[in-house]
Enzyme design. Structure first.
Site, PDB file in Angstrom:
ATOM      1  N   ARG A   1      -8.848  -4.809   9.046  1.00  0.00           N
ATOM      2  CA  ARG A   1      -7.793  -5.303  10.167  1.00  0.00           C
ATOM      3  C   ARG A   1      -8.948  -5.585  11.272  1.00  0.00           C
ATOM      4  O   ARG A   1      -8.868  -6.421  12.283  1.00  0.00           O
ATOM      5  CB  ARG A   1      -7.017  -4.565  10.558  1.00  0.00           C
TER       6      ARG A   1
ATOM      7  N   GLY B   1       0.642  -1.226   0.074  1.00  0.00           N
ATOM      8  CA  GLY B   1       0.044  -0.010   0.148  1.00  0.00           C
ATOM      9  C   GLY B   1       0.882   1.311  -0.046  1.00  0.00           C
ATOM     10  O   GLY B   1       0.326   2.141  -0.781  1.00  0.00           O
TER      11      GLY B   1
ATOM     12  N   ARG C   1       0.770  -8.258   9.539  1.00  0.00           N
ATOM     13  CA  ARG C   1       0.607  -7.927  10.930  1.00  0.00           C
ATOM     14  C   ARG C   1      -0.345  -8.939  11.471  1.00  0.00           C
ATOM     15  O   ARG C   1      -0.255  -9.343  12.892  1.00  0.00           O
ATOM     16  CB  ARG C   1       0.302  -6.730  10.921  1.00  0.00           C
TER      17      ARG C   1
ATOM     18  N   LYS D   1       6.412  -9.386   4.036  1.00  0.00           N
ATOM     19  CA  LYS D   1       6.014  -8.067   3.527  1.00  0.00           C
ATOM     20  C   LYS D   1       6.869  -7.050   4.313  1.00  0.00           C
ATOM     21  O   LYS D   1       7.107  -5.935   3.787  1.00  0.00           O
ATOM     22  CB  LYS D   1       4.332  -8.027   3.800  1.00  0.00           C
TER      23      LYS D   1
ATOM     24  N   ASP E   1      -0.796   1.043  13.638  1.00  0.00           N
ATOM     25  CA  ASP E   1      -0.377  -0.237  13.006  1.00  0.00           C
ATOM     26  C   ASP E   1       0.132  -1.250  14.516  1.00  0.00           C
ATOM     27  O   ASP E   1       0.175  -2.307  14.005  1.00  0.00           O
ATOM     28  CB  ASP E   1       0.754   0.222  12.162  1.00  0.00           C
TER      29      ASP E   1
ATOM     30  N   SER F   1      -5.574   9.118   5.207  1.00  0.00           N
ATOM     31  CA  SER F   1      -4.443   8.246   5.457  1.00  0.00           C
ATOM     32  C   SER F   1      -3.176   9.145   5.156  1.00  0.00           C
ATOM     33  O   SER F   1      -3.269  10.002   4.216  1.00  0.00           O
ATOM     34  CB  SER F   1      -4.294   7.063   4.381  1.00  0.00           C
ATOM     35  N   SER F   2      -2.232   9.119   6.110  1.00  0.00           N
ATOM     36  CA  SER F   2      -1.219   9.987   6.260  1.00  0.00           C
ATOM     37  C   SER F   2      -0.101   9.700   5.073  1.00  0.00           C
ATOM     38  O   SER F   2       0.563  10.426   4.693  1.00  0.00           O
ATOM     39  CB  SER F   2      -0.227   9.724   7.663  1.00  0.00           C
ATOM     40  N   GLN F   3      -0.519   8.602   4.322  1.00  0.00           N
ATOM     41  CA  GLN F   3       0.392   8.373   3.298  1.00  0.00           C
ATOM     42  C   GLN F   3       0.174   9.048   2.015  1.00  0.00           C
ATOM     43  O   GLN F   3       0.766   9.262   1.172  1.00  0.00           O
ATOM     44  CB  GLN F   3       0.148   6.677   2.867  1.00  0.00           C
TER      45      GLN F   3
ATOM     46  N   ARG G   1      -8.555  -1.337  -2.720  1.00  0.00           N
ATOM     47  CA  ARG G   1      -8.344  -0.016  -1.950  1.00  0.00           C
ATOM     48  C   ARG G   1      -8.253   1.353  -2.402  1.00  0.00           C
ATOM     49  O   ARG G   1      -7.842   1.460  -3.554  1.00  0.00           O
ATOM     50  CB  ARG G   1      -6.809  -0.479  -1.286  1.00  0.00           C
TER      51      ARG G   1
END
Length: 408
Positions: A323, A70, A366, A390, A292, A145-147, A99
Protein backbone atom coordinates in the site's frame (compact mmCIF):
# COMPACT_ATOMS: atom_id res chain seq x y z
CA UNK A 1 -15.39 -1.72 -14.51
CA UNK A 2 -13.72 1.71 -14.69
CA UNK A 3 -15.59 4.80 -13.57
CA UNK A 4 -15.19 8.54 -14.02
CA UNK A 5 -15.79 10.83 -11.08
CA UNK A 6 -16.76 14.32 -12.21
CA UNK A 7 -15.84 17.25 -10.00
CA UNK A 8 -18.65 17.22 -7.45
CA UNK A 9 -20.12 19.02 -4.48
CA UNK A 10 -22.06 17.06 -1.86
CA UNK A 11 -25.29 18.00 -0.13
CA UNK A 12 -24.92 20.19 2.94
CA UNK A 13 -26.71 17.58 5.10
CA UNK A 14 -26.96 13.86 4.26
CA UNK A 15 -27.08 10.43 5.92
CA UNK A 16 -25.78 6.92 5.14
CA UNK A 17 -26.32 3.50 6.75
CA UNK A 18 -23.18 1.35 6.71
CA UNK A 19 -23.30 -2.43 7.27
CA UNK A 20 -21.51 -4.34 9.99
CA UNK A 21 -17.77 -4.29 10.56
CA UNK A 22 -15.86 -6.80 8.45
CA UNK A 23 -13.39 -7.31 11.31
CA UNK A 24 -16.09 -8.11 13.86
CA UNK A 25 -18.17 -10.15 11.40
CA UNK A 26 -15.32 -12.46 10.40
CA UNK A 27 -14.36 -13.10 14.02
CA UNK A 28 -17.96 -13.86 14.95
CA UNK A 29 -18.47 -16.13 11.93
CA UNK A 30 -15.54 -18.26 13.09
CA UNK A 31 -16.83 -18.31 16.67
CA UNK A 32 -20.30 -19.26 15.40
CA UNK A 33 -18.75 -22.19 13.49
CA UNK A 34 -17.17 -23.35 16.77
CA UNK A 35 -20.27 -22.54 18.86
CA UNK A 36 -23.43 -22.82 16.70
CA UNK A 37 -25.57 -21.38 19.54
CA UNK A 38 -24.30 -17.88 18.66
CA UNK A 39 -26.62 -15.64 16.60
CA UNK A 40 -25.25 -12.64 14.66
CA UNK A 41 -27.13 -9.49 13.60
CA UNK A 42 -25.99 -6.67 11.23
CA UNK A 43 -23.43 -8.98 9.60
CA UNK A 44 -21.12 -7.36 7.03
CA UNK A 45 -22.22 -7.74 3.38
CA UNK A 46 -18.59 -7.53 2.22
CA UNK A 47 -17.03 -10.05 -0.17
CA UNK A 48 -14.62 -11.05 2.60
CA UNK A 49 -17.43 -12.00 4.97
CA UNK A 50 -19.34 -13.83 2.22
CA UNK A 51 -16.18 -15.80 1.40
CA UNK A 52 -15.58 -16.52 5.09
CA UNK A 53 -19.15 -17.76 5.63
CA UNK A 54 -19.06 -19.99 2.55
CA UNK A 55 -15.69 -21.50 3.51
CA UNK A 56 -16.86 -22.34 7.03
CA UNK A 57 -19.77 -24.36 5.63
CA UNK A 58 -17.65 -26.28 3.09
CA UNK A 59 -17.43 -30.06 3.01
CA UNK A 60 -14.48 -32.23 3.93
CA UNK A 61 -11.61 -32.59 1.43
CA UNK A 62 -12.59 -29.29 -0.19
CA UNK A 63 -10.43 -26.85 -2.13
CA UNK A 64 -11.30 -23.47 -0.64
CA UNK A 65 -10.41 -20.37 -2.65
CA UNK A 66 -10.64 -17.19 -0.58
CA UNK A 67 -9.47 -14.91 -3.45
CA UNK A 68 -8.02 -11.67 -1.95
CA UNK A 69 -9.45 -12.12 1.58
CA UNK A 70 -6.41 -11.92 3.87
CA UNK A 71 -8.40 -12.05 7.11
CA UNK A 72 -10.20 -15.17 5.92
CA UNK A 73 -6.90 -16.83 4.99
CA UNK A 74 -5.45 -16.32 8.47
CA UNK A 75 -8.61 -17.16 10.44
CA UNK A 76 -9.51 -20.22 8.33
CA UNK A 77 -5.98 -21.63 8.59
CA UNK A 78 -6.40 -21.74 12.37
CA UNK A 79 -10.00 -22.98 12.21
CA UNK A 80 -9.39 -25.90 9.84
CA UNK A 81 -6.28 -26.92 11.80
CA UNK A 82 -8.63 -27.79 14.71
CA UNK A 83 -11.26 -29.68 12.69
CA UNK A 84 -10.51 -33.33 13.40
CA UNK A 85 -10.79 -35.66 10.41
CA UNK A 86 -11.23 -32.80 7.93
CA UNK A 87 -8.69 -32.15 5.17
CA UNK A 88 -8.79 -28.96 3.11
CA UNK A 89 -6.64 -27.11 0.61
CA UNK A 90 -6.73 -23.38 1.36
CA UNK A 91 -5.75 -21.15 -1.57
CA UNK A 92 -6.37 -17.68 -2.99
CA UNK A 93 -5.49 -15.15 -5.66
CA UNK A 94 -2.00 -14.79 -7.13
CA UNK A 95 -1.33 -11.93 -4.70
CA UNK A 96 -2.56 -14.11 -1.81
CA UNK A 97 -0.01 -16.77 -2.83
CA UNK A 98 2.71 -14.13 -2.29
CA UNK A 99 1.50 -13.01 1.14
CA UNK A 100 3.39 -14.53 4.09
CA UNK A 101 1.67 -16.91 6.50
CA UNK A 102 4.67 -18.81 7.86
CA UNK A 103 4.52 -17.23 11.34
CA UNK A 104 0.95 -18.48 11.86
CA UNK A 105 1.59 -21.91 10.31
CA UNK A 106 4.65 -22.46 12.53
CA UNK A 107 2.70 -21.40 15.62
CA UNK A 108 -0.18 -23.78 14.82
CA UNK A 109 2.21 -26.64 14.04
CA UNK A 110 3.90 -26.06 17.42
CA UNK A 111 0.48 -26.48 19.02
CA UNK A 112 0.20 -29.83 17.23
CA UNK A 113 -1.38 -28.93 13.87
CA UNK A 114 -0.61 -30.64 10.56
CA UNK A 115 -0.22 -27.87 7.94
CA UNK A 116 2.06 -28.01 4.90
CA UNK A 117 2.82 -25.76 1.91
CA UNK A 118 1.76 -26.88 -1.57
CA UNK A 119 3.78 -24.37 -3.63
CA UNK A 120 6.17 -21.79 -2.14
CA UNK A 121 7.37 -22.31 1.42
CA UNK A 122 5.89 -19.75 3.80
CA UNK A 123 2.92 -18.80 1.59
CA UNK A 124 -0.45 -20.26 0.53
CA UNK A 125 -1.78 -22.56 -0.82
CA UNK A 126 -1.85 -24.75 2.29
CA UNK A 127 -2.80 -28.37 2.88
CA UNK A 128 -4.45 -28.56 6.30
CA UNK A 129 -5.22 -31.90 7.96
CA UNK A 130 -7.45 -31.15 10.94
CA UNK A 131 -6.66 -32.75 14.30
CA UNK A 132 -6.88 -32.17 18.04
CA UNK A 133 -4.25 -29.62 19.08
CA UNK A 134 -2.66 -30.89 22.30
CA UNK A 135 -0.20 -28.12 23.26
CA UNK A 136 -1.32 -24.88 24.91
CA UNK A 137 1.71 -22.56 25.07
CA UNK A 138 3.18 -20.52 22.22
CA UNK A 139 5.37 -17.42 21.73
CA UNK A 140 5.28 -14.94 18.85
CA UNK A 141 7.08 -11.72 17.99
CA UNK A 142 4.75 -8.95 19.15
CA UNK A 143 5.06 -6.84 15.98
CA UNK A 144 3.51 -9.44 13.64
CA UNK A 145 0.11 -8.89 12.01
CA UNK A 146 -2.58 -8.87 14.68
CA UNK A 147 -4.56 -11.26 12.45
CA UNK A 148 -2.07 -14.05 13.25
CA UNK A 149 -2.61 -13.39 16.94
CA UNK A 150 -6.41 -13.16 16.62
CA UNK A 151 -6.52 -16.39 14.58
CA UNK A 152 -4.86 -18.23 17.48
CA UNK A 153 -7.05 -16.54 20.11
CA UNK A 154 -10.29 -17.38 18.28
CA UNK A 155 -9.63 -21.15 18.31
CA UNK A 156 -8.15 -21.08 21.82
CA UNK A 157 -11.36 -21.76 23.82
CA UNK A 158 -11.89 -24.99 21.84
CA UNK A 159 -8.42 -26.28 22.77
CA UNK A 160 -8.53 -28.77 25.64
CA UNK A 161 -6.30 -26.63 27.87
CA UNK A 162 -7.03 -23.26 26.30
CA UNK A 163 -4.03 -21.12 25.28
CA UNK A 164 -1.20 -19.13 26.81
CA UNK A 165 0.26 -16.79 24.19
CA UNK A 166 3.40 -14.78 24.95
CA UNK A 167 4.16 -11.76 22.72
CA UNK A 168 7.81 -10.74 22.59
CA UNK A 169 8.55 -7.03 22.04
CA UNK A 170 6.29 -4.06 21.23
CA UNK A 171 2.79 -5.12 20.20
CA UNK A 172 1.25 -4.01 16.88
CA UNK A 173 -2.50 -3.28 16.48
CA UNK A 174 -3.54 -3.79 20.11
CA UNK A 175 -7.14 -2.64 19.37
CA UNK A 176 -7.67 -5.63 17.06
CA UNK A 177 -6.38 -8.02 19.74
CA UNK A 178 -8.67 -6.37 22.29
CA UNK A 179 -11.59 -6.67 19.84
CA UNK A 180 -11.00 -10.43 19.62
CA UNK A 181 -10.74 -10.80 23.42
CA UNK A 182 -13.88 -8.70 23.96
CA UNK A 183 -15.90 -10.88 21.55
CA UNK A 184 -14.61 -13.99 23.35
CA UNK A 185 -15.72 -12.43 26.65
CA UNK A 186 -19.18 -11.71 25.19
CA UNK A 187 -19.76 -15.42 24.51
CA UNK A 188 -18.56 -16.41 28.00
CA UNK A 189 -14.84 -17.13 27.50
CA UNK A 190 -12.53 -16.03 30.35
CA UNK A 191 -9.38 -14.23 29.15
CA UNK A 192 -6.54 -12.14 30.54
CA UNK A 193 -3.98 -9.86 28.87
CA UNK A 194 -1.15 -8.89 31.24
CA UNK A 195 2.49 -8.00 30.58
CA UNK A 196 2.46 -9.28 26.99
CA UNK A 197 0.95 -12.64 28.02
CA UNK A 198 -2.55 -13.48 26.80
CA UNK A 199 -4.41 -16.35 28.45
CA UNK A 200 -7.63 -17.83 27.04
CA UNK A 201 -9.49 -20.44 29.09
CA UNK A 202 -11.29 -23.36 27.44
CA UNK A 203 -15.07 -23.21 26.92
CA UNK A 204 -17.04 -26.36 26.04
CA UNK A 205 -20.27 -24.65 25.00
CA UNK A 206 -22.04 -21.27 25.03
CA UNK A 207 -24.88 -21.00 27.53
CA UNK A 208 -28.09 -19.02 27.10
CA UNK A 209 -29.17 -16.78 24.23
CA UNK A 210 -26.06 -15.25 22.68
CA UNK A 211 -27.20 -12.75 20.03
CA UNK A 212 -24.44 -10.32 19.11
CA UNK A 213 -25.13 -7.17 17.06
CA UNK A 214 -22.17 -6.20 14.89
CA UNK A 215 -21.23 -2.53 15.00
CA UNK A 216 -20.96 -0.81 11.61
CA UNK A 217 -17.53 -0.62 10.04
CA UNK A 218 -15.32 2.32 11.11
CA UNK A 219 -12.90 1.73 8.23
CA UNK A 220 -15.83 2.37 5.86
CA UNK A 221 -16.68 5.51 7.83
CA UNK A 222 -13.17 6.84 7.14
CA UNK A 223 -14.06 7.77 3.55
CA UNK A 224 -16.89 10.00 4.80
CA UNK A 225 -14.53 11.65 7.26
CA UNK A 226 -12.35 12.45 4.25
CA UNK A 227 -15.34 13.73 2.26
CA UNK A 228 -16.46 16.03 5.09
CA UNK A 229 -12.87 17.27 5.57
CA UNK A 230 -12.68 18.20 1.88
CA UNK A 231 -16.08 19.99 1.98
CA UNK A 232 -17.04 23.55 3.03
CA UNK A 233 -17.52 24.45 6.70
CA UNK A 234 -21.06 23.50 7.78
CA UNK A 235 -21.23 20.24 5.78
CA UNK A 236 -22.75 17.34 7.77
CA UNK A 237 -22.95 13.59 7.12
CA UNK A 238 -24.75 11.26 9.53
CA UNK A 239 -23.61 7.60 9.65
CA UNK A 240 -25.18 4.63 11.44
CA UNK A 241 -24.79 2.37 13.43
CA UNK A 242 -21.84 3.30 15.69
CA UNK A 243 -20.93 3.06 19.37
CA UNK A 244 -18.89 5.49 21.45
CA UNK A 245 -17.19 2.56 23.25
CA UNK A 246 -16.28 0.85 19.96
CA UNK A 247 -14.10 -2.28 19.80
CA UNK A 248 -12.66 -1.16 16.47
CA UNK A 249 -9.24 0.50 16.37
CA UNK A 250 -10.30 2.70 13.46
CA UNK A 251 -12.76 4.51 15.76
CA UNK A 252 -9.72 6.74 16.48
CA UNK A 253 -10.91 8.58 13.35
CA UNK A 254 -13.15 10.71 15.58
CA UNK A 255 -10.06 12.03 17.34
CA UNK A 256 -7.64 12.21 14.39
CA UNK A 257 -9.95 14.07 12.01
CA UNK A 258 -10.27 16.99 14.42
CA UNK A 259 -6.93 18.04 12.88
CA UNK A 260 -8.77 18.28 9.53
CA UNK A 261 -11.56 20.41 11.07
CA UNK A 262 -14.10 17.56 11.40
CA UNK A 263 -16.10 17.22 14.62
CA UNK A 264 -17.81 13.91 15.56
CA UNK A 265 -21.04 13.97 17.59
CA UNK A 266 -22.46 10.66 18.90
CA UNK A 267 -26.27 10.70 18.66
CA UNK A 268 -27.98 7.49 19.74
CA UNK A 269 -26.55 4.78 17.46
CA UNK A 270 -25.40 7.31 14.86
CA UNK A 271 -22.46 9.64 14.45
CA UNK A 272 -22.75 13.07 12.85
CA UNK A 273 -19.61 14.31 11.09
CA UNK A 274 -19.48 18.08 10.66
CA UNK A 275 -16.85 20.35 9.11
CA UNK A 276 -16.60 23.00 11.82
CA UNK A 277 -13.22 24.67 11.24
CA UNK A 278 -10.20 24.95 8.97
CA UNK A 279 -7.59 22.21 8.97
CA UNK A 280 -4.19 22.36 10.66
CA UNK A 281 -1.25 23.16 8.31
CA UNK A 282 0.80 20.10 9.36
CA UNK A 283 -0.49 16.61 10.20
CA UNK A 284 1.62 13.95 11.96
CA UNK A 285 0.17 10.66 13.24
CA UNK A 286 1.48 7.30 14.42
CA UNK A 287 -0.98 4.75 12.98
CA UNK A 288 0.56 1.60 14.42
CA UNK A 289 -2.80 0.81 16.08
CA UNK A 290 -4.93 1.64 13.01
CA UNK A 291 -2.89 1.23 9.80
CA UNK A 292 -5.94 0.63 7.56
CA UNK A 293 -6.85 4.33 7.61
CA UNK A 294 -3.43 5.50 6.38
CA UNK A 295 -4.48 5.70 2.73
CA UNK A 296 -7.57 7.76 3.57
CA UNK A 297 -5.59 10.19 5.73
CA UNK A 298 -2.83 10.63 3.13
CA UNK A 299 -5.36 11.41 0.38
CA UNK A 300 -7.30 13.81 2.65
CA UNK A 301 -4.04 15.66 3.31
CA UNK A 302 -3.29 15.79 -0.42
CA UNK A 303 -6.75 17.22 -1.15
CA UNK A 304 -6.27 19.94 1.46
CA UNK A 305 -2.66 20.69 0.49
CA UNK A 306 -1.49 19.75 3.97
CA UNK A 307 1.98 18.50 4.94
CA UNK A 308 1.47 14.98 6.28
CA UNK A 309 3.85 12.61 8.10
CA UNK A 310 2.58 9.13 9.02
CA UNK A 311 4.48 6.39 10.84
CA UNK A 312 3.73 2.92 12.23
CA UNK A 313 2.83 1.62 8.75
CA UNK A 314 5.05 -1.48 8.47
CA UNK A 315 2.10 -3.89 8.06
CA UNK A 316 0.95 -2.08 4.89
CA UNK A 317 3.71 -3.79 2.89
CA UNK A 318 1.90 -7.18 3.04
CA UNK A 319 -1.70 -6.14 2.39
CA UNK A 320 -3.70 -6.68 -0.85
CA UNK A 321 -0.86 -4.74 -2.44
CA UNK A 322 2.17 -2.93 -1.05
CA UNK A 323 0.00 0.00 0.00
CA UNK A 324 2.87 2.42 0.58
CA UNK A 325 4.29 1.96 -2.93
CA UNK A 326 0.76 2.08 -4.40
CA UNK A 327 0.02 5.38 -2.59
CA UNK A 328 3.27 6.89 -3.82
CA UNK A 329 2.55 5.87 -7.43
CA UNK A 330 -0.98 7.29 -7.52
CA UNK A 331 -0.33 10.48 -5.53
CA UNK A 332 2.58 11.30 -7.87
CA UNK A 333 0.28 10.79 -10.90
CA UNK A 334 -1.98 13.51 -9.47
CA UNK A 335 0.96 15.89 -9.02
CA UNK A 336 1.75 15.31 -5.34
CA UNK A 337 5.23 15.04 -3.85
CA UNK A 338 5.55 12.03 -1.52
CA UNK A 339 8.27 9.86 -0.02
CA UNK A 340 7.75 6.44 1.60
CA UNK A 341 9.96 4.04 3.56
CA UNK A 342 9.09 0.55 4.81
CA UNK A 343 7.04 2.05 7.63
CA UNK A 344 6.58 5.79 7.07
CA UNK A 345 4.98 8.20 4.62
CA UNK A 346 5.92 11.85 4.08
CA UNK A 347 3.67 14.06 1.94
CA UNK A 348 4.80 17.59 1.11
CA UNK A 349 2.32 20.50 0.93
CA UNK A 350 0.46 20.50 -2.41
CA UNK A 351 -0.68 23.56 -4.39
CA UNK A 352 -3.98 21.97 -5.47
CA UNK A 353 -3.03 21.99 -9.16
CA UNK A 354 -4.15 18.41 -9.84
CA UNK A 355 -3.15 16.52 -12.98
CA UNK A 356 -5.86 14.45 -14.67
CA UNK A 357 -5.19 10.84 -13.75
CA UNK A 358 -6.59 7.31 -13.76
CA UNK A 359 -6.11 5.80 -10.31
CA UNK A 360 -4.94 2.19 -10.40
CA UNK A 361 -6.46 0.11 -7.59
CA UNK A 362 -4.06 -2.88 -7.43
CA UNK A 363 -6.87 -5.29 -6.42
CA UNK A 364 -7.12 -3.20 -3.24
CA UNK A 365 -10.55 -1.94 -2.17
CA UNK A 366 -9.02 0.77 0.02
CA UNK A 367 -7.13 2.34 -2.91
CA UNK A 368 -10.41 2.91 -4.78
CA UNK A 369 -12.29 4.28 -1.77
CA UNK A 370 -9.46 6.41 -0.37
CA UNK A 371 -9.01 8.34 -3.63
CA UNK A 372 -12.73 8.80 -4.41
CA UNK A 373 -13.20 11.85 -2.11
CA UNK A 374 -10.76 13.80 -4.31
CA UNK A 375 -13.66 14.23 -6.76
CA UNK A 376 -14.61 17.16 -4.51
CA UNK A 377 -11.40 18.85 -5.77
CA UNK A 378 -10.79 17.44 -9.26
CA UNK A 379 -12.12 15.10 -11.92
CA UNK A 380 -10.53 11.64 -11.83
CA UNK A 381 -10.97 8.09 -13.07
CA UNK A 382 -10.88 4.93 -10.94
CA UNK A 383 -9.74 1.68 -12.54
CA UNK A 384 -11.45 -1.62 -11.56
CA UNK A 385 -13.86 0.34 -9.35
CA UNK A 386 -15.90 -2.68 -8.21
CA UNK A 387 -12.94 -3.88 -6.15
CA UNK A 388 -14.79 -2.00 -3.36
CA UNK A 389 -17.12 -5.01 -2.97
CA UNK A 390 -14.38 -6.65 -0.88
CA UNK A 391 -15.49 -4.55 2.09
CA UNK A 392 -18.20 -2.06 0.99
CA UNK A 393 -20.31 -3.24 -2.00
CA UNK A 394 -22.68 -0.23 -1.99
CA UNK A 395 -19.91 2.40 -1.80
CA UNK A 396 -20.49 4.05 -5.20
CA UNK A 397 -24.28 4.10 -4.73
CA UNK A 398 -23.82 5.75 -1.34
CA UNK A 399 -21.54 8.41 -2.85
CA UNK A 400 -24.14 9.15 -5.54
CA UNK A 401 -26.82 9.51 -2.85
CA UNK A 402 -24.92 12.38 -1.19
CA UNK A 403 -24.16 14.24 -4.44
CA UNK A 404 -21.17 12.66 -6.21
CA UNK A 405 -21.42 12.60 -10.02
CA UNK A 406 -20.22 9.24 -11.31
CA UNK A 407 -20.12 7.93 -14.90
CA UNK A 408 -19.32 4.38 -15.95
Amino acid sequence: MNIKLLKSQIKTVSSITITGSKSESNRLLLLQALYPEIKIENLSNSDDSVVMSKALSSNSNAVIDIHHAGTAMRFLTAFFATQEGKEVTLTGSQRMKERPIQILVEALNQLGANISYLENSGCPPLLIKGKALTQNKISLKANVSSQYISALLLIAPKLEQGLELTLNGEITSIPYINMTLNLLNQIGVETSFKNNVITVNPLKSVSGDKTIVVESDWSSASYFYSIVALSPIGTQVELSSYKQDSLQGDSVLAELYQAFGVKTVFKGLSIVLEKTSQHQPDIAFNLVKSPDIAQTIAVTALGLGVKCDLEGLHTLKIKETDRLVALKNEIEKLGGDIEVTNETLHLKPFDGNFKLATIQTYNDHRMAMAFAPLALKTELKIEDAMVVSKSYPTFWDDLKSIGFQINQ
